[in-house]
Each structure stands twice: as structure tokens, then as C-alpha cells.
Write an enzyme that holds these catalytic residues in place. Structure first.
Site, PDB file in Angstrom:
ATOM      1  N   HIS A   1       0.247  -1.381  -0.085  1.00 37.46           N
ATOM      2  CA  HIS A   1       0.073   0.003   0.012  1.00 37.46           C
ATOM      3  C   HIS A   1       0.931   0.998   0.482  1.00 37.46           C
ATOM      4  CE1 HIS A   1       0.474  -1.035   3.700  1.00 37.46           C
ATOM      5  NE2 HIS A   1       0.676  -0.469   4.742  1.00 37.46           N
TER       6      HIS A   1
ATOM      7  N   HIS B   1       0.430   5.162   0.926  1.00 35.49           N
ATOM      8  CA  HIS B   1       0.417   6.097   1.923  1.00 35.49           C
ATOM      9  C   HIS B   1       0.354   7.374   1.393  1.00 35.49           C
ATOM     10  CE1 HIS B   1       0.538   4.120   6.038  1.00 35.49           C
ATOM     11  NE2 HIS B   1       0.958   3.351   5.260  1.00 35.49           N
TER      12      HIS B   1
HETATM   13  P1  AMP Z   1       1.611   0.245   7.597  1.00 40.04           P
HETATM   14  O1  AMP Z   1       2.718   0.668   8.839  1.00 40.04           O
HETATM   15  O2  AMP Z   1       2.212   1.020   6.330  1.00 40.04           O
HETATM   16  O3  AMP Z   1       1.762  -1.401   7.217  1.00 40.04           O
HETATM   17  O4  AMP Z   1       0.707   0.539   7.556  1.00 40.04           O
HETATM   18  C1  AMP Z   1      -0.929   0.292   7.540  1.00 40.04           C
HETATM   19  C2  AMP Z   1      -2.078   1.048   7.968  1.00 40.04           C
HETATM   20  O5  AMP Z   1      -2.950   0.621   7.147  1.00 40.04           O
HETATM   21  C3  AMP Z   1      -1.621   1.848   8.857  1.00 40.04           C
HETATM   22  O6  AMP Z   1      -2.012   3.470   8.666  1.00 40.04           O
HETATM   23  C4  AMP Z   1      -3.550   1.761   9.388  1.00 40.04           C
HETATM   24  O7  AMP Z   1      -4.083   2.407  10.222  1.00 40.04           O
HETATM   25  C5  AMP Z   1      -4.054   1.312   8.635  1.00 40.04           C
HETATM   26  N1  AMP Z   1      -5.116   0.309   8.653  1.00 40.04           N
HETATM   27  C6  AMP Z   1      -4.840  -0.954   9.120  1.00 40.04           C
HETATM   28  N2  AMP Z   1      -6.065  -1.315   9.078  1.00 40.04           N
HETATM   29  C7  AMP Z   1      -7.137  -0.116   8.086  1.00 40.04           C
HETATM   30  C8  AMP Z   1      -9.134  -0.905   7.641  1.00 40.04           C
HETATM   31  N3  AMP Z   1      -9.839  -1.900   8.280  1.00 40.04           N
HETATM   32  N4  AMP Z   1      -8.887   0.194   7.106  1.00 40.04           N
HETATM   33  C9  AMP Z   1      -8.293   1.234   6.742  1.00 40.04           C
HETATM   34  N5  AMP Z   1      -7.024   1.212   7.754  1.00 40.04           N
HETATM   35  C10 AMP Z   1      -6.559   0.020   7.983  1.00 40.04           C
END
Ligand code: AMP
Ligand code: ZN
Length: 118
Positions: free
Chosen positions: A101, A103
Site C-alpha cells: 500500500h 500512504h
Molecule cells: P503500514 O505500517 O504501512 O503497514 O500501515 C498500515 C496502515 O493500515 C496503518 O496506517 C493502519 O492504520 C491502516 N489500516 C489498518 N487496518 C485498516 C482498515 N481496516 N481500514 C483502513 N486502514 C487500515
């Protein structure tokens, strides 16, 4: 391919709700559930790729679309004065969700220059 245990695959499949920003045949963008900035959304490929280690030149078009859409989506979300783009990879990269993903973070206030994780 999707991973039945992957939360972002479940979001792509509509099995877990999300606040959608954009969708097409290849990618989905939705607001982060725990925003680190006034506007914070994620862009994910519908294909389950773990992270950039799992991607290669086969995925050039898909990766290009993910970044190629950022400017338009940022503008549509009101980010007219800049934004940050972060891709966390693996343990040292502080990746929490193991589905690739991007951000996109911004908003009216200055965005911290530090890591968004932690
Ligand atoms: P990362 O550390 O780059 O893997 O970040 C994962 C991101 O996914 C975090 O910013 C979380 O807040 C976000 N996240 C986790 N679960 C969900 C969800 N169900 N809907 C939207 N965002 C999510
Ligand atoms: Zn997945």
C-alpha cells in the site's frame, strides 16, 4: 490472487467496510482507519502483493498506476499544498499490513517530517 487472511484483500472484496476514495479494475484507494494526518488515504493493488520485495518489473504497469493516480486523488481530497507519500516494507520498514500500500498524507497543517509509524 487474494489471500483469505489478508485484511486489505478483504477490503478489496468488500468483506470489510472502508471509506472509498477511488476504485478501478486494478487498484482501490480508501481512507486510513487511524490517520496520521488530516487527510490520510491508502492506495492498494487489488492483486495481493506483500510489499515491494514481492513486486518486480512484471508489475510495472500496476505500480505505475498506483503512483500515477496519486496527484489526481490528492487534489480531489483537497491536498492542494503538498503531501507525503510513504511505502513501508518489511520489519525494518515498520510494515504492519502485509499487502502492498501507498500512504498519501497531507492536510492544512504541516505534516511531520518524521516516520509516520511508531
Ligand atoms: P503500514 O505500517 O504501512 O503497514 O500501515 C498500515 C496502515 O493500515 C496503518 O496506517 C493502519 O492504520 C491502516 N489500516 C489498518 N487496518 C485498516 C482498515 N481496516 N481500514 C483502513 N486502514 C487500515
Ligand atoms: Zn492482500
Amino acid at each position: 490472487m487474494s489471500d483469505p487472511n489478508c485484511i486489505f484483500c478483504k477490503i478489496v472484496a468488500g468483506q470489510i467496510p472502508s471509506r472509498k476514495v477511488y476504485e478501478d479494475d486494478d487498484i482501490l484507494a480508501f481512507h486510513d482507519i487511524n490517520p496520521a494526518a488530516p487527510v490520510h488515504f491508502l492506495i492498494v493493488p487489488k492483486l495481493h502483493l506483500v510489499n515491494l520485495y514481492d513486486a518486480d518489473m512484471k508489475h510495472q504497469a500496476l505500480l505505475g498506476k498506483m503512483l500515477g493516480m496519486v496527484g489526481q486523488l490528492a487534489r480531489e481530497q483537497g491536498l492542494n499544498d503538498g503531501f507525503r507519500v510513504v511505502v513501508n516494507n518489511g520489519r525494518v520498514g515498520r510494515q504492519e499490513v502485509y499487502h502492498l500500500h501507498v500512504h498519501v498524507m497531507g492536510g492544512p497543517e504541516p505534516v511531520s517530517s518524521g516516520s509516520r509509524s511508531g
